[in-house]
Design a protein around this motif. Structure first.
Motif, PDB file in Angstrom:
ATOM      1  N   LYS A  67       0.837  -1.204   0.000  1.00 21.26           N
ATOM      2  CA  LYS A  67       0.000   0.000   0.000  1.00 21.26           C
ATOM      3  C   LYS A  67       0.867   1.248   0.000  1.00 21.26           C
ATOM      4  CE  LYS A  67       0.252   1.205   4.582  1.00 21.26           C
ATOM      5  NZ  LYS A  67       1.603   1.678   4.734  1.00 21.26           N
ATOM      6  N   ASN A  68       2.138   1.098   0.321  1.00 23.35           N
ATOM      7  CA  ASN A  68       3.050   2.235   0.284  1.00 23.35           C
ATOM      8  C   ASN A  68       3.302   2.746  -1.130  1.00 23.35           C
ATOM      9  OD1 ASN A  68       3.936   2.836   3.109  1.00 23.35           O
ATOM     10  ND2 ASN A  68       4.339   0.640   3.036  1.00 23.35           N
ATOM     11  N   ALA A  69       2.880   1.990  -2.133  1.00 26.10           N
ATOM     12  CA  ALA A  69       2.996   2.478  -3.513  1.00 26.10           C
ATOM     13  C   ALA A  69       2.240   3.795  -3.664  1.00 26.10           C
ATOM     14  CB  ALA A  69       2.471   1.433  -4.492  1.00 26.10           C
ATOM     15  N   VAL A  70       1.109   3.914  -2.976  1.00 25.85           N
ATOM     16  CA  VAL A  70       0.326   5.151  -3.031  1.00 25.85           C
ATOM     17  C   VAL A  70       1.096   6.284  -2.359  1.00 25.85           C
ATOM     18  CG1 VAL A  70      -1.822   6.260  -2.289  1.00 25.85           C
ATOM     19  CG2 VAL A  70      -1.849   3.903  -3.111  1.00 25.85           C
ATOM     20  N   LEU A  71       1.743   5.991  -1.233  1.00 21.04           N
ATOM     21  CA  LEU A  71       2.523   7.022  -0.537  1.00 21.04           C
ATOM     22  C   LEU A  71       3.738   7.443  -1.364  1.00 21.04           C
ATOM     23  CD1 LEU A  71       2.351   5.672   3.122  1.00 21.04           C
ATOM     24  CD2 LEU A  71       0.933   7.418   2.043  1.00 21.04           C
ATOM     25  N   ILE A  72       4.341   6.485  -2.045  1.00 20.72           N
ATOM     26  CA  ILE A  72       5.473   6.816  -2.918  1.00 20.72           C
ATOM     27  C   ILE A  72       5.005   7.718  -4.057  1.00 20.72           C
ATOM     28  CG2 ILE A  72       7.141   5.858  -4.560  1.00 20.72           C
ATOM     29  CD1 ILE A  72       7.291   3.383  -2.643  1.00 20.72           C
ATOM     30  N   ALA A  73       3.880   7.378  -4.666  1.00 19.16           N
ATOM     31  CA  ALA A  73       3.337   8.215  -5.740  1.00 19.16           C
ATOM     32  C   ALA A  73       3.015   9.611  -5.215  1.00 19.16           C
ATOM     33  CB  ALA A  73       2.094   7.566  -6.346  1.00 19.16           C
ATOM     34  N   ALA A  74       2.452   9.693  -4.023  1.00 20.91           N
ATOM     35  CA  ALA A  74       2.155  11.002  -3.421  1.00 20.91           C
ATOM     36  C   ALA A  74       3.446  11.788  -3.213  1.00 20.91           C
ATOM     37  CB  ALA A  74       1.420  10.826  -2.097  1.00 20.91           C
ATOM     38  N   ALA A  75       4.488  11.115  -2.739  1.00 21.24           N
ATOM     39  CA  ALA A  75       5.780  11.785  -2.531  1.00 21.24           C
ATOM     40  C   ALA A  75       6.343  12.296  -3.858  1.00 21.24           C
ATOM     41  CB  ALA A  75       6.768  10.833  -1.854  1.00 21.24           C
ATOM     42  N   LEU A  76       6.164  11.546  -4.927  1.00 22.95           N
ATOM     43  CA  LEU A  76       6.638  11.989  -6.247  1.00 22.95           C
ATOM     44  C   LEU A  76       5.889  13.234  -6.715  1.00 22.95           C
ATOM     45  CD1 LEU A  76       7.040   8.523  -8.016  1.00 22.95           C
ATOM     46  CD2 LEU A  76       8.861  10.004  -7.148  1.00 22.95           C
ATOM     47  N   VAL A  77       4.589  13.265  -6.475  1.00 21.57           N
ATOM     48  CA  VAL A  77       3.803  14.437  -6.858  1.00 21.57           C
ATOM     49  C   VAL A  77       4.263  15.656  -6.050  1.00 21.57           C
ATOM     50  CG1 VAL A  77       1.488  15.464  -6.826  1.00 21.57           C
ATOM     51  CG2 VAL A  77       1.799  13.119  -7.632  1.00 21.57           C
ATOM     52  N   VAL A  78       4.439  15.462  -4.754  1.00 23.69           N
ATOM     53  CA  VAL A  78       4.914  16.559  -3.900  1.00 23.69           C
ATOM     54  C   VAL A  78       6.295  17.020  -4.371  1.00 23.69           C
ATOM     55  CG1 VAL A  78       5.657  17.169  -1.560  1.00 23.69           C
ATOM     56  CG2 VAL A  78       3.518  15.913  -1.905  1.00 23.69           C
ATOM     57  N   ALA A  79       7.166  16.068  -4.678  1.00 27.56           N
ATOM     58  CA  ALA A  79       8.511  16.417  -5.151  1.00 27.56           C
ATOM     59  C   ALA A  79       8.437  17.231  -6.431  1.00 27.56           C
ATOM     60  CB  ALA A  79       9.338  15.146  -5.370  1.00 27.56           C
ATOM     61  N   SER A  80       7.487  16.918  -7.304  1.00 28.26           N
ATOM     62  CA  SER A  80       7.365  17.672  -8.557  1.00 28.26           C
ATOM     63  C   SER A  80       7.068  19.143  -8.302  1.00 28.26           C
ATOM     64  CB  SER A  80       6.278  17.061  -9.448  1.00 28.26           C
ATOM     65  OG  SER A  80       4.988  17.404  -8.979  1.00 28.26           O
ATOM     66  N   ARG A  81       6.504  19.448  -7.169  1.00 27.24           N
ATOM     67  CA  ARG A  81       6.175  20.838  -6.844  1.00 27.24           C
ATOM     68  C   ARG A  81       7.274  21.520  -6.029  1.00 27.24           C
ATOM     69  NH1 ARG A  81       1.385  23.905  -5.721  1.00 27.24           N
ATOM     70  NH2 ARG A  81       0.592  22.876  -7.569  1.00 27.24           N
ATOM     71  N   VAL A  82       7.865  20.796  -5.058  1.00 23.95           N
ATOM     72  CA  VAL A  82       8.755  21.485  -4.112  1.00 23.95           C
ATOM     73  C   VAL A  82      10.233  21.480  -4.529  1.00 23.95           C
ATOM     74  CG1 VAL A  82       7.190  21.048  -2.184  1.00 23.95           C
ATOM     75  CG2 VAL A  82       9.130  19.534  -2.534  1.00 23.95           C
ATOM     76  N   LEU A  83      10.619  20.560  -5.398  1.00 23.97           N
ATOM     77  CA  LEU A  83      12.021  20.552  -5.828  1.00 23.97           C
ATOM     78  C   LEU A  83      12.283  21.699  -6.786  1.00 23.97           C
ATOM     79  CD1 LEU A  83      12.706  16.739  -6.315  1.00 23.97           C
ATOM     80  CD2 LEU A  83      13.278  18.171  -4.353  1.00 23.97           C
ATOM     81  N   ARG A  84      13.467  22.253  -6.680  1.00 26.55           N
ATOM     82  CA  ARG A  84      13.841  23.352  -7.572  1.00 26.55           C
ATOM     83  C   ARG A  84      14.448  22.780  -8.847  1.00 26.55           C
ATOM     84  NH1 ARG A  84      17.256  26.480  -3.141  1.00 26.55           N
ATOM     85  NH2 ARG A  84      17.934  24.362  -2.945  1.00 26.55           N
ATOM     86  N   GLY A  85      14.503  23.598  -9.874  1.00 22.44           N
ATOM     87  CA  GLY A  85      15.108  23.172 -11.120  1.00 22.44           C
ATOM     88  C   GLY A  85      14.278  23.639 -12.294  1.00 22.44           C
TER      89      GLY A  85
END
Length: 177
Positions: free
Chosen positions: A155-173
């Protein structure tokens, strides 16, 4: 019905009442409402996802500070033992996991530069969370599918996907389109 001549039309057409048809009005209203909802979602959905992801890790990490409260204590201990070649297990493993998860959660909730650090800590946590798939496969996979432990891990696949979405917003570049 009032008619007015229209040049070149070969006849007459009804005069406009000056009001749009009810369906046109309804569709225009729906389009504006949908655009407003989308603008709101674009503004608030990823920050809400970041905070809720942080809260999940903060709460579930905090449970591990209290012996007998977390349902994955034994799994955490055995995973750390395998990962560290027997150097870390038991209560130390549980506290280390708790610290990592609480730190990741708190940093994500704090936002900004802290969220970027939180994502790095969360990546470390995900290594540990997914390690039993490789290190303890008998506990993860049953004869016809994942065990209850495996389901807890997958079920952590959903949390990983959520983390990727968050990373797409908060990471610089640079943004590529």
């Amino acid at each position: 019905m009032t008619t007015v001549p229209v040049h070149g039309a070969g006849g007459v057409v009804p005069a406009s009442t000056g009001r749009p048809a009810p369906l046109t009005t309804l569709l225009a209203w729906e389009t504006r409402a949908e655009a407003a909802v989308k603008a709101s979602l674009q503004r608030w959905s990823i920050p809400a996802l970041r905070v809720s992801l942080g809260a999940v890790f903060l709460v579930f990490g905090a449970l591990k500070f209290f012996p007998g409260v977390s349902p994955v204590e034994e799994l955490v201990s055995r995973t750390w033992e395998k990962l560290t070649l027997g150097l870390v297990s038991g209560h130390v493993a549980l506290v280390a996991t708790a610290v990592i998860e609480v730190a990741a959660g708190a940093l994500l909730i704090a936002g900004g530069a802290f969220a970027r650090i939180g994502l790095a800590v969360l990546a470390l946590a995900f290594v540990g969370i997914l390690s039993p798939v490789v290190l303890l496969p008998a506990e993860v996979f049953g004869p016809v599918g994942p065990t209850l432990t495996g389901q807890y891990i997958f079920k952590n696949a959903v949390l990983i996907a959520a983390a990727l979405v968050v990373a797409s917003r908060v990471l610089r570049g640079p943004v590529r389109r």
